[in-house]
Design a protein around this motif. Sequence first.
Motif, short mmCIF file in Angstrom:
data_model
loop_
_atom_site.label_atom_id
_atom_site.label_comp_id
_atom_site.label_asym_id
_atom_site.label_seq_id
_atom_site.Cartn_x
_atom_site.Cartn_y
_atom_site.Cartn_z
N PHE A 23 0.83 -1.20 0.00
CA PHE A 23 0.00 0.00 0.00
C PHE A 23 0.87 1.26 0.00
CE2 PHE A 23 -2.82 3.24 1.62
CZ PHE A 23 -4.07 2.89 1.14
N SER A 24 1.92 1.25 0.81
CA SER A 24 2.81 2.41 0.89
C SER A 24 3.62 2.60 -0.39
CB SER A 24 3.78 2.27 2.08
OG SER A 24 3.08 2.35 3.30
N LEU A 25 4.03 1.49 -1.00
CA LEU A 25 4.79 1.58 -2.26
C LEU A 25 3.99 2.28 -3.34
CD1 LEU A 25 6.70 -1.78 -2.84
CD2 LEU A 25 7.66 0.52 -2.77
N ILE A 26 2.76 1.82 -3.54
CA ILE A 26 1.95 2.40 -4.62
C ILE A 26 1.58 3.84 -4.32
CG2 ILE A 26 -0.28 1.60 -3.76
CD1 ILE A 26 -1.08 1.04 -6.60
N PHE A 27 1.39 4.17 -3.05
CA PHE A 27 1.12 5.56 -2.71
C PHE A 27 2.36 6.42 -2.91
CE2 PHE A 27 1.12 9.16 0.19
CZ PHE A 27 -0.08 9.77 -0.14
N VAL A 29 4.93 6.02 -4.93
CA VAL A 29 5.37 6.20 -6.31
C VAL A 29 4.29 6.85 -7.17
CG1 VAL A 29 6.09 4.98 -8.41
CG2 VAL A 29 7.01 4.30 -6.18
N ALA A 30 3.09 6.30 -7.12
CA ALA A 30 2.03 6.76 -8.02
C ALA A 30 1.05 7.72 -7.36
CB ALA A 30 1.26 5.57 -8.58
N ARG A 31 1.20 7.96 -6.04
CA ARG A 31 0.28 8.82 -5.28
C ARG A 31 -1.15 8.32 -5.39
NH1 ARG A 31 4.96 9.80 -4.92
NH2 ARG A 31 5.95 11.84 -4.81
N ILE A 32 -1.31 7.01 -5.35
CA ILE A 32 -2.63 6.38 -5.48
C ILE A 32 -3.01 5.77 -4.15
CG2 ILE A 32 -3.91 4.48 -6.54
CD1 ILE A 32 -2.24 4.90 -9.05
N VAL A 33 -4.18 6.13 -3.64
CA VAL A 33 -4.75 5.46 -2.47
C VAL A 33 -5.61 4.32 -3.01
CG1 VAL A 33 -6.20 5.71 -0.43
CG2 VAL A 33 -4.71 7.59 -1.13
N ASN A 34 -5.04 3.13 -3.02
CA ASN A 34 -5.67 1.98 -3.67
C ASN A 34 -6.56 1.24 -2.67
OD1 ASN A 34 -6.38 -0.09 -5.36
ND2 ASN A 34 -4.38 -1.10 -5.30
N ILE A 35 -7.84 1.56 -2.66
CA ILE A 35 -8.78 0.91 -1.76
C ILE A 35 -8.95 -0.56 -2.13
CG2 ILE A 35 -11.15 0.94 -0.87
CD1 ILE A 35 -9.43 3.28 0.03
N VAL A 226 -0.97 5.08 8.39
CA VAL A 226 -1.08 6.36 9.08
C VAL A 226 -0.13 6.38 10.27
CG1 VAL A 226 -2.59 7.81 10.49
CG2 VAL A 226 -3.41 6.89 8.33
N LEU A 227 -0.05 5.28 11.01
CA LEU A 227 0.85 5.21 12.16
C LEU A 227 2.30 5.28 11.72
CD1 LEU A 227 1.50 4.64 15.16
CD2 LEU A 227 1.26 2.20 14.66
N GLY A 228 2.66 4.52 10.70
CA GLY A 228 4.05 4.51 10.26
C GLY A 228 4.44 5.70 9.42
N GLY A 229 3.49 6.30 8.73
CA GLY A 229 3.77 7.42 7.84
C GLY A 229 3.52 7.01 6.40
N LEU A 230 2.66 7.72 5.70
CA LEU A 230 2.34 7.38 4.32
C LEU A 230 3.59 7.41 3.45
CD1 LEU A 230 -1.05 9.22 3.64
CD2 LEU A 230 -0.60 6.78 3.39
N GLY A 231 3.81 6.33 2.71
CA GLY A 231 4.95 6.26 1.82
C GLY A 231 6.21 5.73 2.47
N LEU A 280 5.01 8.07 12.36
CA LEU A 280 6.30 7.87 13.02
C LEU A 280 7.48 8.12 12.10
CD1 LEU A 280 5.51 4.57 15.00
CD2 LEU A 280 5.51 6.91 15.88
N PHE A 281 7.34 7.71 10.84
CA PHE A 281 8.44 7.86 9.89
C PHE A 281 7.93 8.55 8.64
CE2 PHE A 281 9.10 4.06 12.42
CZ PHE A 281 10.40 4.19 12.87
N GLY A 282 7.23 9.66 8.82
CA GLY A 282 6.58 10.35 7.71
C GLY A 282 7.55 10.78 6.65
N VAL A 283 7.13 10.69 5.39
CA VAL A 283 7.93 11.09 4.24
C VAL A 283 7.35 12.36 3.67
CG1 VAL A 283 8.71 10.44 1.93
CG2 VAL A 283 8.55 8.71 3.72
#
Length: 289
Positions: A23-27, A29-35, A226-231, A280-283
């Motif tokens: 989930f984080s990879l695709i967000f 790189v592609a900025r896609i929230v893939n539900i 959200v806890l770890g940081g998007l991306g 926690l580790f936001g990018v």
Amino acid sequence: MFQDILVTGLVNGSAYALLAIGFSLIFGVARIVNIAHTAFYMLAAYCLYALMVRTGLGIALSGAVAVVSVTILSVVCYRLVIEPVRQHESAVLIATIALALIFQEAMLRLFGGSYLGIPSAIEGVAVVFGVGIPLQRLLILVVAGAALLSTWIVLHRTRLGLAIRATANDLEVADLMGMDVRRVAMLTVAISVALAAVAGVAVAPVFVVDPFMWLSPLVTVLSIVVLGGLGSIQGSVVGAFVIGYVEAITVFALPQGAFLKGAVSLSIMVIVLLARPEGLFGVAFEEER
């Protein structure tokens, strides 16, 4: 109780890590929230069931075919459904929700709404540091560890990994440097869904398979990222095991805890959003600089 919490948290955390990293990879790189990300996880579990139970193939071959098939399907869905509307965040969100619901209804039509079980690949219990772990759950740890290690190697030891990390860090600069960002995004989708498919294949013999099995992991994955940081890949791994153990403690230590674990995950997500929105580790992406 301690043994149950230790084993359950470790097993669930490993599966959550596979889902959250994808989930984080695709967000990133592609900025896609893939539900629909966890819907592919469900499809892999159903594919494993169809190949093992309906056709009688071995678990190794069935798992490999399930992962490859779901990964190919994800690339087709990305090219036909997501890529044409990729520049519009709301349209992407609606498209991925529609994909997930289509997959859900398709499984309902094909297999019905009842719970389905998959035979365990291996029986028995292994004792590790005095804790008894069923071999099937230990297999989940091995598969998840191998998948996470392979992902790390791809990201840090290959040209594709360099392109993925560069695109995630600064999309516009990567495009100006001559990288094919569309191709990188498509390959990232394939990798992320492959991780979700591996998770689905690994946990299917332990849990039941049903058309709604993608909903609960989706809530958990959103809480983890959200806890770890998007991306953040590192944040996804740490957040996965934190949520995994928090859920295990909730299930085994609280009365009717199995019904509360989703609420606990959502509560953690809300608290993090209020106290530290970047996680926690936001990018910091280039759009935010």
